[in-house]
Design a protein around this motif. Structure first.
Motif, PDB file in Angstrom:
ATOM      1  N   PHE A 171     -11.855  34.399 -14.077  1.00 45.53           N
ATOM      2  CA  PHE A 171     -10.889  33.663 -13.398  1.00 45.53           C
ATOM      3  C   PHE A 171      -9.797  33.733 -13.341  1.00 45.53           C
ATOM      4  O   PHE A 171      -9.198  33.590 -12.640  1.00 45.53           O
ATOM      5  N   ARG A 199     -13.587  30.826  -9.401  1.00 49.00           N
ATOM      6  CA  ARG A 199     -12.636  29.761  -9.195  1.00 49.00           C
ATOM      7  C   ARG A 199     -13.762  28.135  -9.000  1.00 49.00           C
ATOM      8  O   ARG A 199     -13.715  27.477  -8.839  1.00 49.00           O
ATOM      9  N   CYS A 225      -6.487  27.982  -9.562  1.00 43.19           N
ATOM     10  CA  CYS A 225      -6.191  29.582  -9.756  1.00 43.19           C
ATOM     11  C   CYS A 225      -5.329  29.164 -11.022  1.00 43.19           C
ATOM     12  O   CYS A 225      -5.384  28.056 -11.976  1.00 43.19           O
ATOM     13  N   HIS A 226      -5.164  30.636 -12.106  1.00 43.61           N
ATOM     14  CA  HIS A 226      -4.958  30.482 -13.676  1.00 43.61           C
ATOM     15  C   HIS A 226      -3.230  30.132 -13.537  1.00 43.61           C
ATOM     16  O   HIS A 226      -2.704  30.004 -13.008  1.00 43.61           O
ATOM     17  N   THR A 283      -7.961  24.569 -13.383  1.00 42.73           N
ATOM     18  CA  THR A 283      -7.254  25.644 -14.096  1.00 42.73           C
ATOM     19  C   THR A 283      -8.415  25.705 -15.124  1.00 42.73           C
ATOM     20  O   THR A 283      -9.097  24.644 -15.620  1.00 42.73           O
TER      21      THR A 283
END
Length: 1047
Positions: A574, A603, A639-640, A659
């Motif tokens: 991820f 994701r 997204c991270h 996330t």
């Protein structure tokens, strides 16, 4: 923000210029000198009344507990009873009243008071000089400017200072009074110190009250007893610190107070920017090995940064609307919600701007912090105690114990529903969501389908398929008997295309499960893409799906069966940590295969896995799944949190974010799926005694820096609900406190608040002034047009009775003409006249020129030369009818002028019966009537409604001088204006004259009359068409110009 600053500067330039001109004009007059002392008394009384209502009555009525006796606000906002807020705060009537009262006080009342005082004091200085002319002028100028600035920037306490100044120097000590400005100036300084003294006394009395002692250590017990004999000394110490504006701090958190050194309320900014750790400022090795930035405080600081941005847009406007209660420079507030607790410090207050600083506290604070947050959130409405018994309380009032406790606090709730834009946070434990194999199988299925979607929808798919190097490496995957065996990577529990007997995955098993999805995604492309079982697209998709699952197994340390290992691998993929095996290095031929296909697929699968819990069977339909992935790709940021794109998306107010967070805290090692949804958050606004904040911060500085007490559980930071000691101390700068986020000094401007523009229309600028005057002028013109239109209708109705006898003959001839059938037997004129009657509902008087055309075009009873006339009659009737419709569309006032002008031109002898006329006479009569019609319509369009009488006089004079002939009429129209209809009429006259002369010279009498009639009607038809078309164009142009002016 830059536009707001520019607007403020332009507005200040215009307002200052206008204020300077007005001030000079008023000061140059004798209004203040002639009306003294009556005007001064009226201004003082008005200032006290407006200030008392604006800064005392209205804020008290809007508080959570008005006067600390009533259990609920009297003036409630619309959001007061709402559990969940879904929209921005509504603008209430009392907020509008509060704003207008402040505007009247700032911009009219106090400037008038100061100008009045300046004029009177300057007049007195000219007669009685005390310190010299120049010194006296400088003193009153400085005093006036300081008081004027205070009334603009801090009008909260001005009415109290003004009232005491008038009472003290006019009734009690008149002898020591210098002049009003100097008296007001000195009294404002004294009252500033008195407000500080009052707040210090409130802080000290609340802190040392014996019935609410909160001892943090054993030292506090002894200090409580030793401080009793020094109470008198403490009072004088408080007076001294109020004079020198120094904080009074508790020694080691006890009830012994020590005076600290002086500190300015407005301080210079240091580097308060919170250092957020993400992938942009950490090394790659640290990102891979230690997972930098996985601390909750580091990750959650972004929400306080977003809250600072929201406050920057709305804080100044909300303060002016009174949503935070009364405020002053240096005041401190706490914003408390379910998970956000922010400390807001007002640094500077100007006219139309506020500089503040926000300090964010921990989401999951310590035990002491939680106890103080509970004290803020719990209500006092249910308290029914009175001393030791519980007799209850009256309706809408607090009990005696609740009212008593509220008076012994250094903080007060000013608003319970303060609305700001923010993010609602939903976090789910990933271990619970992926505990069983079936849930992990669903995640892998969405993972593979997402890889296929991003592969088929990629703009580079044709290049990948045609790339010979990639196709050469993927030749083994194109064989149907190829088996991918890796017991550590693939498992029957989580892979749907796993073949137990072969202990692996084959191309045939892959196609049996995912071929329909591949073909569906291929059909969605614009250009044709081959997607049968042996196509290169299926081969590439099969290879990428094997690569993605192998990367997940490698990141999970080849132990995908274990939940912890699976979550570890999922989090590694991820955040973008892909460990590619040797057999999968073909993907490096184009890195977009990893960055644009595999990475977003893992994701997207997590988002789809989250949504399938609400609708389990919804994504079984390929169309629904395709639309969902396409929608999430556009709207949702996945997204991270260490990715800089995450911070950019939060600060850009994206609607939805998702996330996966790895939390390691106090031995806990867990993974959480965090979803953010943009919404409106509700906060409680708590006003804190600013002297309490200054004293506690000074005590922490003394204890940690000078006394070196580094004990994390020291007594000075233990919870104390009466003063919120832990919340205040933890919000201090590091290393004294431990705030999660400290913002830089941020300025909020008035122009960024959207609701205030609805009240006073935004800043003053030349464009806004021009638009305002233009709108008022157009509105006035519109009202004048409407009034003139109604008056014109009344006049026409009154004049209809006087002209009935002359119109009856014309009306009867028109009716007889309309009753005659045309040559082909169809009553065309009758239909046209019916249409005219339908349009004549609002404008009853008809154009007499059009009626004359109709009367002259009647069919004669008997004539041997009627053949050509009848043949050319139909287009003439249609033309006259269209001209009649054009005349009907004109306004009533124009038609009145039209009728009057026609009556002027109709002074020629009466037209005999059609059978008694020769051809030349009929032609001359018709030309005269057509020229009169065209001239009158030209006059009405040129002169309009307002120049009716002048146009009529001009036309009448020209007719009187030249007689009643058609030449005189055409010359009068040429003298007034060479309109298009007049030019057309003159050209038609010349053509007709030439035709008549040529016919008379060459042909016998009967043929000459027939040819003359035919030429006459042709030229008349052309002239009427030209006149009607040009009049219609003029009318359209005029209507468009009027519409554009009204808009």
């Amino acid at each position: 923000m830059r536009e707001s600053v520019k607007e403020i500067l332009k507005s200040d330039l215009i307002v200052c210029t206008a204020a300077a001109v007005l001030s000079f004009a008023v000061s140059a007059s004798t209004v203040f000198l002639s009306l003294r002392p009556f005007l001064s008394i009226v201004l003082f009384a008005l200032a006290w009344t407006v200030g008392f209502v604006t800064h005392y009555v209205l804020p008290q009525l809007r508080k959570h507990h008005p006067w600390l006796w009533i259990s609920h606000p009297i003036l409630k906002s619309k959001e007061h009873q709402q559990r969940e807020v879904r929209d921005a705060a509504h603008l209430m009537w009392f907020e509008r009243l509060y704003v207008w009262l402040q505007c009247f006080e700032k911009y009219i009342l106090y400037p008038a008071i100061i100008l009045n005082a300046l004029t009177i004091d300057a007049f007195s200085i000219s007669k009685y000089k005390k310190l010299g002319t120049h010194c006296d002028i400088i003193l009153i100028t400085v005093a006036g400017m300081k008081l004027l600035r205070s009334s603009f920037c801090n009008p909260i306490n001005q009415f109290v200072t003004l009232s005491f100044t008038v009472i003290f120097f006019r009734f009690d000590y008149r002898d020591i009074s210098e002049n009003f400005l100097l008296d007001f100036f000195m009294m404002s300084i004294v009252f500033h110190k008195l407000w500080d003294l009052l707040q210090k006394l409130q802080f000290i009395m609340t802190y040392i009250a014996p019935w609410q002692i909160a001892w943090g250590s054993s030292f506090h017990v002894f200090a409580q007893l030793f401080a009793i004999p020094h109470s008198a000394m403490l009072f004088f110490q408080t007076l001294a610190t109020s004079v020198f504006s120094t904080p009074l701090s508790p020694f080691l958190g006890s009830v012994i107070f020590i005076a600290s050194y002086a500190r300015p309320i407005k301080f210079w900014e240091k580097n308060y920017n919170t250092k957020r750790s993400d992938h942009s400022n950490t090394r790659l090795a640290i990102q891979i090995e230690k997972d930098a930035g996985n601390d909750d405080n580091n990750l959650n600081s972004i929400f306080y940064e977003h809250l600072t941005r929201s406050l920057q847009e709305s804080l100044c406007g909300d303060l002016i609307l009174g949503r935070w209660g009364n405020y002053n420079t240096g005041d401190c507030f706490i914003l408390a919600s379910d998970y956000l607790n922010a400390f807001v410090h007002l640094i500077e207050i100007g006219n139309g701007l506020v500089t503040f600083q926000l300090r964010g506290l921990e989401f999951r604070g310590t035990y002491c912090q939680q106890r103080e947050v509970e004290a803020i959130t719990e209500g006092d409405e249910d308290n029914e105690g009175c001393c030791c018994c519980k007799p209850g309380h009256l309706p809408h009032l607090l009990s005696c114990n609740a009212a008593f406790n509220l008076r012994w606090l250094t903080w007060e709730i000013t608003r319970t529903q303060y609305i700001l834009e923010g993010y609602s946070i939903i976090d789910n434990n990933a271990a619970t969501m992926l505990q069983v194999f079936d849930l992990r199988r669903i995640l892998i299925r969405y993972y593979i389908k997402s890889i296929i979607y991003f592969t088929a929808s990629s703009p580079k798919i044709l290049d990948w398929i045609k790339d010979e190097s990639i196709q050469k490496i993927l030749q083994p995957y194109a064989k149907w008997h190829y088996i991918e065996r890796d017991l550590a990577m693939f498992n029957i529990n989580i892979d749907e295309d796993y073949v137990p007997c072969l202990q692996g995955i084959t191309r045939a098993s892959f196609c049996s499960v995912y071929l329909d999805w591949i073909q569906f995604c291929a059909r969605k492309r614009v250009e044709h893409l081959d997607s049968d079982e042996d196509s290169p697209l299926v081969t590439l998709s099969f290879a990428l799906c094997i690569l993605g699952r192998r990367a997940l197994g490698t990141a999970a340390h080849n132990m995908a069966i274990s939940l912890d290992s699976f979550l570890y691998g999922l989090h590694a993929l991820f955040k973008g940590d892909f460990r590619i095996a040797a057999k999968d290095e073909w993907v490096f031929a184009d890195m977009d295969l990893l960055h644009k296909v595999v990475a977003p697929a893992i994701r997207m699968s997590l988002k789809l896995h989250q949504d399938q819990f609400t609708c389990p069977d919804e994504y079984e339909d390929p169309a629904v799944l395709y639309e969902a992935i396409q929608s999430f790709e556009e709207k949702v940021v996945i997204c991270h949190e260490g990715d800089p794109a995450w911070r950019s998306a939060v600060l850009s107010n994206r609607e939805e974010l998702l996330t996966l967070r790895h939390v390691v805290d106090e031995g806990a090692d867990e993974y959480k799926v965090i979803m953010l949804h943009k919404s409106y958050l509700s906060f409680k606004v708590i006003k804190v005694n600013k002297e309490c904040v200054r004293g506690l911060w000074a005590g922490q500085q003394q204890e940690l820096i000078f006394l070196r007490n580094r004990n994390p559980e020291r007594g000075s930071i233990q919870n104390n609900k009466q003063v919120l000691r832990n919340l205040i101390n933890s919000s201090c700068d590091q290393p004294l406190g431990y705030p999660m986020y400290v913002s830089p000094l941020t300025t909020s401007y008035l122009g960024t608040h959207s609701q205030l523009r609805n009240i006073w229309g935004g800043p003053v600028s030349l464009d806004n002034i021009t638009k305002w005057f233009r709108s008022k002028w157009l509105r006035m013109r519109k009202d004048c047009h409407a009034a003139h239109h109604e008056r014109g209708n009344i006049e026409e109705v009154d004049s209809a009775g006087g002209s009935s006898s002359s119109s009856n003959s014309t009306g009867s001839s028109s009716q007889s003409s309309s009753a005659q059938p045309t040559r082909d037997g169809t009553p065309q004129l009758q239909a046209s006249s019916q249409e005219v009657h339908q349009h004549a509902g609002r404008r009853k008087p008809r154009s007499q020129s059009v009626q004359a055309h109709t009367a002259l075009s009647q069919r004669p009873p008997s004539s041997s030369h009627s053949g050509p006339i009848v043949e050319s009659r139909q287009p003439f009737i249609q033309t006259s009818t269209s001209a009649h419709e054009i005349a009907q569309r004109l306004s009533s006032s124009q038609l009145s002028f039209h009728n009057s002008a026609t009556s002027v031109f109709s002074q020629s002898p009466a037209v005999p019966v059609a059978g008694q006329l020769t051809v030349q006479e009929r032609a001359a009569a018709m030309l005269r009537s057509s020229l009169a019609s065209s001239t009158s319509s030209t006059l009405s369009l040129l002169f309009g409604k307002r120049s009716f009488s002048s146009a009529l006089v001009i036309s009448g004079l020209s007719a009187a001088e030249g007689g009643n002939t058609s030449d005189t009429q055409s010359s009068s129209s040429m003298n007034i204006a060479m309109g298009p209809s007049a030019r057309a009429g003159s050209q038609a006259t010349r053509q007709l004259t030439e035709t008549c002369e040529a016919t008379d010279a060459t042909e016998p009498r009967p043929q000459q009359e027939a040819g003359l009639a035919h030429a006459m009607f042709i030229s008349q038809n052309l002239e009427c068409r030209r006149a009607s078309q040009e009049d219609m164009a003029l009318e359209d142009t005029a209507s468009q110009q009027s519409l554009s002016e009204e808009q």
